[in-house]
Design a protein around this motif. Structure first.
Motif, PDB file in Angstrom:
ATOM      1  N   ASP A 118       7.047  -0.548   2.790  1.00 58.90           N
ATOM      2  CA  ASP A 118       7.378   0.451   1.782  1.00 58.90           C
ATOM      3  C   ASP A 118       7.160  -0.126   0.386  1.00 58.90           C
ATOM      4  O   ASP A 118       6.921  -1.327   0.211  1.00 58.90           O
ATOM      5  CB  ASP A 118       8.797   0.998   1.959  1.00 58.90           C
ATOM      6  CG  ASP A 118       9.893  -0.039   1.773  1.00 58.90           C
ATOM      7  OD1 ASP A 118       9.759  -0.937   0.915  1.00 58.90           O
ATOM      8  OD2 ASP A 118      10.917   0.057   2.479  1.00 58.90           O
TER       9      ASP A 118
ATOM     10  N   VAL B 275      10.129   7.131  -4.897  1.00 53.05           N
ATOM     11  CA  VAL B 275      11.320   7.886  -4.517  1.00 53.05           C
ATOM     12  C   VAL B 275      12.495   7.538  -5.418  1.00 53.05           C
ATOM     13  O   VAL B 275      12.833   6.366  -5.603  1.00 53.05           O
ATOM     14  CB  VAL B 275      11.672   7.599  -3.040  1.00 53.05           C
ATOM     15  CG1 VAL B 275      13.027   8.181  -2.692  1.00 53.05           C
ATOM     16  CG2 VAL B 275      10.590   8.153  -2.123  1.00 53.05           C
TER      17      VAL B 275
ATOM     18  N   ARG C 239      10.722   9.563   2.905  1.00 58.19           N
ATOM     19  CA  ARG C 239      10.018   8.295   3.062  1.00 58.19           C
ATOM     20  C   ARG C 239       9.960   7.943   4.542  1.00 58.19           C
ATOM     21  O   ARG C 239      10.526   8.637   5.368  1.00 58.19           O
ATOM     22  CB  ARG C 239      10.692   7.190   2.265  1.00 58.19           C
ATOM     23  CG  ARG C 239      12.197   7.090   2.444  1.00 58.19           C
ATOM     24  CD  ARG C 239      12.795   6.316   1.268  1.00 58.19           C
ATOM     25  NE  ARG C 239      14.227   6.133   1.364  1.00 58.19           N
ATOM     26  CZ  ARG C 239      15.123   6.995   0.897  1.00 58.19           C
ATOM     27  NH1 ARG C 239      14.721   8.131   0.330  1.00 58.19           N
ATOM     28  NH2 ARG C 239      16.410   6.746   0.990  1.00 58.19           N
TER      29      ARG C 239
ATOM     30  N   GLU D 159       7.481   9.662  -0.631  1.00 54.64           N
ATOM     31  CA  GLU D 159       6.409   8.702  -0.374  1.00 54.64           C
ATOM     32  C   GLU D 159       6.416   8.300   1.094  1.00 54.64           C
ATOM     33  O   GLU D 159       7.141   7.404   1.506  1.00 54.64           O
ATOM     34  CB  GLU D 159       6.570   7.464  -1.259  1.00 54.64           C
ATOM     35  CG  GLU D 159       5.427   6.497  -1.121  1.00 54.64           C
ATOM     36  CD  GLU D 159       5.503   5.398  -2.161  1.00 54.64           C
ATOM     37  OE1 GLU D 159       4.437   4.914  -2.573  1.00 54.64           O
ATOM     38  OE2 GLU D 159       6.612   5.027  -2.565  1.00 54.64           O
TER      39      GLU D 159
END
Length: 455
Positions: free
Chosen positions: A179, A216, A311, A346
């Motif tokens: 991430d 985010v 996410r 995302e």
């Protein structure tokens, strides 16, 4: 905005989806958002988003504009419109395929860098930018522009690292599905510019940042790897990311090991070592969602925001989104149709094949697979659109895709495409891929699910 829109607008629901996606991208226009945030009156500059920062321009002998990102030119155009000849110099780093490379916006030059992985040209441009920051003094105002893509574009390897080392580690992290917080922890500790180091270099100048968020929750320390923001991550955190994802780039690991041992200084942290440098986020995912919601409502559809913070794996998020839309179609919960469900955020892709695609085409194909071949008819009329607001989904030339229950007729072929990370190849074959070209903004993913009516 969308190429071949007529071919995609096969029904009123498809048209609504396209209208909402268009409105979302347009609503996150960086120039308009920045103009709204800036005001200059009688030699006083006010920047207003959630809070207001006021500056007396008479206190500065020079004004510099420095930064980078895919949407940086739009932000700079707005700054130039407000400040004009008060800007003395500047440089922003933009993608190498941006047609404006080599030009300028007022006094601000546009130079080229690489995205999604850094390039030698980006290193050259960033080192020039750092030189300008280093020359700033206490009577210099540095307006920093940070938008999505700046993490890769602003590339200045730390220590003995090379741009090749940064390219290998960045590509490996992207392919592993790390991430953005994880990727940035590594980026910040292998860079001369990220993690507050740009602001530290510019000291004792006054630094103020204008950001367009592609992450985010809009945390300033994550947008563009926070070049002017205190960094709370450490070399140990960066090493843990490499271990967690099995990343093997020996030169990067050696650099991080040396940093953990105290051989390299830590990034400026929240200990007060970094001069105060306010960050104003002028637009983000919620900006795009709100614009899309307004258009849905204008067209008689009840908007329902699921989240601006989605996410995780794109293929895992898609069935949940579809399930919520099916519930609305069948039972009127959480919203009574006609409705448009919206989300941003995302999503990521775990790359294990060699096909073409990105998070939004994977989301769209997984959604189409979820809708295909169901025993009930709750999803028959659903239309799902997913795009990256910058017009480039991952490393592809597509923004995303628009699908419905008829997109997947061969479930086995669709599953195989996802297994090979070839979602774009499959969707192109079904005339479902959406293309826009570069949009000039970047607030990450935007998804719309149109629910025409309840059965």
């Amino acid at each position: 905005m969308f190429e071949n829109r007529e071919a995609h607008a096969r029904s009123p629901a498809h048209e609504v989806a396209l209208d909402c996606l268009t409105a979302g991208v347009d609503g996150a226009d960086p120039e308009g958002a920045t103009r709204d945030a800036l005001a200059v009156d009688d030699g006083h500059l006010d920047v207003t988003t959630i809070e207001t920062t006021g500056l007396d321009l008479a206190a500065f002998d020079r004004v510099l504009v420095l930064g980078g990102g895919k949407a940086a030119p739009g932000v700079v155009r707005a700054i130039d419109a407000r400040l004009g000849d008060r800007i003395d110099d500047g440089l922003i780093v933009v993608p190498e395929d941006d047609p404006r490379v080599g030009e300028s916006i007022g006094a601000v030059a546009l130079e080229a860098g690489g995205h999604p992985v850094p390039t030698p040209r980006g290193v050259t441009a960033t080192e020039k930018l750092l030189g300008m920051a280093e020359a700033a003094d206490e009577r210099t105002l540095v307006l920093t522009v940070v938008t999505g893509g700046a993490s890769a574009l602003l590339a200045a390897p730390a220590g003995d690292l090379s741009v090749g080392d940064l390219r290998r580690s960045t590509r490996a992290l992207l392919d592993a599905g790390a991430d953005i917080e994880e990727i940035n922890a590594v980026r910040k500790h292998t860079s001369q510019v990220k993690g507050g180091r740009l602001a530290s270099t510019a000291a004792p100048a006054t630094v103020l940042t204008l950001a367009l968020s592609d992450v985010v929750g809009d945390p300033p320390s994550v947008i563009g790897s926070g070049p002017t923001v205190p960094d709370e991550t450490t070399y140990a955190d960066a090493l843990a990311v490499l271990t967690r994802h099995g990343i093997d780039v020996p030169t990067v690991k050696s650099h991080l090991d040396a940093g953990e041992s105290g051989e390299h200084p830590e990034t400026p942290g929240a200990d007060g070592s970094l001069p105060d440098a306010p960050t104003h986020v002028v637009a983000g995912a919620r900006t795009a969602i709100d614009a899309a919601a307004a258009v849905a409502e204008e067209q008689g559809y009840e908007p329902c925001v699921l989240s601006s913070r989605v996410r995780g794996e794109a293929t895992a998020a898609a069935p949940t989104h579809v399930a919520v839309a099916e519930e609305a179609a069948a039972a009127g919960d959480p919203v009574d149709p006609p409705a448009v469900l919206l989300s941003g955020g995302e999503a990521t892709v775990d790359v294990h094949g060699e096909g073409k695609g990105g998070p939004n085409t994977e989301f769209a194909l997984a959604a189409a697979l979820s809708l295909a071949g169901r025993a009930d008819d709750a999803g028959d009329d659903l239309v799902v659109g997913a795009v990256d607001t910058d017009g480039r989904d991952g490393a592809t030339d597509a923004a995303g895709a628009l699908i419905d229950a008829g997109t997947v007729t061969d479930r086995s072929a669709a599953r195989d495409a996802l297994d090979r990370n070839d979602s774009l190849g499959f969707l192109d074959g079904r005339n479902a891929a959406l293309r826009t070209g570069p949009t000039g903004t970047n607030v990450n993913d935007l998804r719309v699910l149109v629910v025409p009516g309840r059965r």
